[in-house]
Design an enzyme around this catalytic site. Structure first.
Site, mmCIF file in Angstrom:
data_model
loop_
_atom_site.group_PDB
_atom_site.id
_atom_site.type_symbol
_atom_site.label_atom_id
_atom_site.label_comp_id
_atom_site.label_asym_id
_atom_site.label_seq_id
_atom_site.Cartn_x
_atom_site.Cartn_y
_atom_site.Cartn_z
ATOM 1 N N GLU A 255 0.917 -1.130 0.087
ATOM 2 C CA GLU A 255 -0.183 -0.036 -0.071
ATOM 3 C C GLU A 255 0.927 1.324 -0.053
ATOM 4 O O GLU A 255 2.123 1.133 0.159
ATOM 5 C CB GLU A 255 -1.090 0.163 1.166
ATOM 6 N N ASN A 256 0.109 2.610 -0.164
ATOM 7 C CA ASN A 256 0.905 3.816 -0.409
ATOM 8 C C ASN A 256 0.152 4.689 0.372
ATOM 9 O O ASN A 256 -1.172 4.586 0.305
ATOM 10 C CB ASN A 256 1.165 3.855 -1.676
ATOM 11 N N ALA A 257 0.739 5.728 1.140
ATOM 12 C CA ALA A 257 0.043 6.937 1.629
ATOM 13 C C ALA A 257 -0.734 7.631 0.622
ATOM 14 O O ALA A 257 -1.939 8.198 0.997
ATOM 15 C CB ALA A 257 1.066 7.856 2.114
ATOM 16 N N CYS B 57 -1.798 -4.769 -5.497
ATOM 17 C CA CYS B 57 -2.470 -5.924 -5.094
ATOM 18 C C CYS B 57 -0.991 -7.183 -4.996
ATOM 19 O O CYS B 57 -0.476 -6.800 -5.737
ATOM 20 C CB CYS B 57 -3.393 -6.490 -5.865
ATOM 21 N N TYR C 70 -3.015 6.570 -1.709
ATOM 22 C CA TYR C 70 -3.949 5.192 -1.732
ATOM 23 C C TYR C 70 -3.643 4.426 -3.101
ATOM 24 O O TYR C 70 -3.631 3.414 -3.280
ATOM 25 C CB TYR C 70 -5.458 5.371 -1.098
ATOM 26 N N CYS D 253 -6.456 -7.164 -11.130
ATOM 27 C CA CYS D 253 -5.561 -8.303 -11.026
ATOM 28 C C CYS D 253 -6.378 -9.566 -12.194
ATOM 29 O O CYS D 253 -5.312 -10.017 -12.654
ATOM 30 C CB CYS D 253 -5.698 -8.804 -9.623
ATOM 31 N N CYS E 81 -9.170 -8.830 -7.366
ATOM 32 C CA CYS E 81 -9.905 -7.678 -7.841
ATOM 33 C C CYS E 81 -9.993 -7.643 -9.505
ATOM 34 O O CYS E 81 -9.337 -8.664 -10.078
ATOM 35 C CB CYS E 81 -9.566 -6.318 -7.324
ATOM 36 N N GLU F 289 -1.470 -10.093 -6.028
ATOM 37 C CA GLU F 289 -1.458 -11.013 -7.248
ATOM 38 C C GLU F 289 -0.799 -10.181 -8.404
ATOM 39 O O GLU F 289 -0.028 -10.686 -9.087
ATOM 40 C CB GLU F 289 -2.811 -10.962 -7.700
#
Ligand code: THU
Length: 149
Positions: A58-60, A67, A62, A106, A103, A69
């Protein structure tokens, strides 16, 4: 739930799930706390197979997150593997696990490199509790490389 029709061995399924559960420990998910590990079964250049793993990152900011996968697919392709037979996914909130369905993005990324009715998505809570679907079931009537020919 482990009796669906598929043509990969029980032993391999368990190995993939074990690999996915193990890399899940590296998930970087400080925002969602939803940790995911994925293990991709990829044909190598000698006709043998490799298991290539990935976690969500993840990242600040968003939307910049990735993911598990796709991490596994991008790692694999960049290392020279692009023939895939199956992927195991182990995910859930915090330390819990639940069947984690890939998702839409992916699914489409996987679609690029596989035959949809001969690629198996293993959604696992643990080695003994999982659901298997083909990519064709998860992404029917998909758009792929052949459509551009
Ligand atoms: N996530 C995955 O890595 N794979 C999935 O199959 C579902 C969702 C991640 C993205 C994000 O870091 C977090 O789980 C919550 O959506």
């Amino acid at each position: 739930m482990s009796n669906q029709i598929h043509n990969i061995s029980e032993e391999l399924i368990k190995e993939l799930i074990k690999s996915a559960a193990s890399v899940r420990k590296n998930a970087y998910a400080p925002y969602s706390h939803f940790k995911v590990g994925a293990a991709l079964y990829a044909e190598n250049l000698d006709g043998g197979y490799e298991i290539i793993i990935g976690c969500n990152v993840e990242n600040a900011s968003y939307p910049a997150g990735n993911c598990a996968e796709r991490t596994a697919v991008f790692k694999a392709v960049s290392e020279g593997y692009n023939k895939f037979k199956a992927i195991a996914i182990v995910g859930g909130a915090d330390e819990k696990t639940d069947y984690t369905s890939p998702c839409g993005i992916c699914r489409q990324v996987l679609r690029e490199f596989v035959t949809p009715n001969d690629f198996y998505v293993i959604m696992a809570k643990n080695e003994n509790d999982y659901i298997i679907k083909t990519l064709d079931e998860l992404l029917p009537m998909s758009f792929g490389p052949d459509n551009l020919k």
